[in-house]
Design a protein around this motif. Sequence first.
Motif, short mmCIF file in Angstrom:
data_model
loop_
_atom_site.label_atom_id
_atom_site.label_comp_id
_atom_site.label_asym_id
_atom_site.label_seq_id
_atom_site.Cartn_x
_atom_site.Cartn_y
_atom_site.Cartn_z
N ALA A 159 38.75 32.80 33.36
CA ALA A 159 39.68 32.74 34.48
C ALA A 159 41.07 33.22 34.08
CB ALA A 159 39.76 31.31 35.02
N ASN A 215 42.64 36.95 35.35
CA ASN A 215 43.86 36.87 36.15
C ASN A 215 44.84 37.98 35.81
OD1 ASN A 215 45.68 35.35 38.04
ND2 ASN A 215 46.91 35.16 36.18
N THR A 266 43.93 40.90 38.06
CA THR A 266 44.01 40.75 39.51
C THR A 266 45.34 40.17 39.98
OG1 THR A 266 43.02 38.53 39.43
CG2 THR A 266 41.51 40.40 39.61
N PHE A 267 46.23 39.87 39.05
CA PHE A 267 47.54 39.27 39.40
C PHE A 267 48.23 40.08 40.50
CE2 PHE A 267 52.17 39.34 38.74
CZ PHE A 267 52.45 38.01 39.02
N ASN A 280 42.72 39.37 46.38
CA ASN A 280 43.99 38.75 46.02
C ASN A 280 45.15 39.45 46.74
OD1 ASN A 280 44.79 36.52 44.58
ND2 ASN A 280 45.16 37.61 42.68
N ASP A 307 45.41 28.50 44.89
CA ASP A 307 44.99 28.39 43.49
C ASP A 307 44.01 27.23 43.29
OD1 ASP A 307 46.53 30.55 42.81
OD2 ASP A 307 48.20 29.37 42.03
N LEU A 340 41.17 27.58 39.97
CA LEU A 340 41.98 27.87 38.78
C LEU A 340 42.23 26.62 37.94
CD1 LEU A 340 44.69 30.42 39.99
CD2 LEU A 340 42.82 30.82 38.39
N THR A 379 38.69 35.08 44.69
CA THR A 379 39.77 35.60 43.85
C THR A 379 39.61 35.17 42.39
OG1 THR A 379 41.21 33.68 44.26
CG2 THR A 379 41.37 35.55 45.79
N SER A 380 38.97 34.02 42.15
CA SER A 380 38.85 33.54 40.77
C SER A 380 37.50 32.92 40.46
CB SER A 380 39.96 32.52 40.47
OG SER A 380 39.89 32.07 39.15
#
Length: 269
Positions: A69, A73, A76-77, A157, A186, A191, A214-215
Amino acid sequence: MIRTIRSIQAIGIATYKEWAAYRSHMAISLLIGPVYFLVQYFIWHAVYQDRETLNGFTLEQMLAYFGIAAVTNYLTFDFADWNLQMLIRTGKFVTFALRPMPHWLFALSQKIGHRSLGFWIEFVPIFLIFQFAFQVDIIPAQPMWAVATIVLSFLMNFFINYCVGMTAFWLVRAEGIRRVFLLLKDISAGLFVPLSFFPEQLQKVLFFLPFQFTSYVPTRVFIGDYELAGIKLSIPAIVGVQACAVALMAAVTLLLYHAAIRRFSGVGV
């Protein structure tokens, strides 16, 4: 279409070069991933002190979950929400409203350039640190599907954050709403703790929300299995569901963008 692709490429390259000149700012984030993982390492070592498994996760699998994770990230931030709200608040958005390219596509092009630089400065070093220094297995079980889920997570994202940013068209000060929403996002993305640890009824709600894509979904695809709310899907199946969710979120973003532009033109923000 070719002209649009060339424009996206040009904006991406320009953004890459711009951030490369200030790469030391980006390099600071190299501390965030390892520190975040070390916190998780000590927490979960304490939790697993008197047990071998927890909700089907061994300690090694749990550490791999948070390692993956943290690493993904970096790919994809996104900060499209903050950037858009800043443009609207300062009045600088008017310059983009006059351009032939819609701002959402310009922002997406910028993200492509920004994360392309982040791949070399952030992702690769952290990947090597986690894999060899921390000895966490973050090699994806199925590399091709892992690449596909990262691309889809990248887009999801962006679309979610851009929609959050567009609230500034209706609200004078949207910073508070933005922070609360992103915190809930989140949490709902897994996350802080895997979504399978939540109560079953809540898991059923989370399954139909876009945040897991997204995660949580990319992390489970890297691990090689997916389960949520008692629903077990193969890797190709969950990536297919993710693709449909991204397409739906893209449609929502476009509808909201057109409504926001009409309001912008109407009130002369």
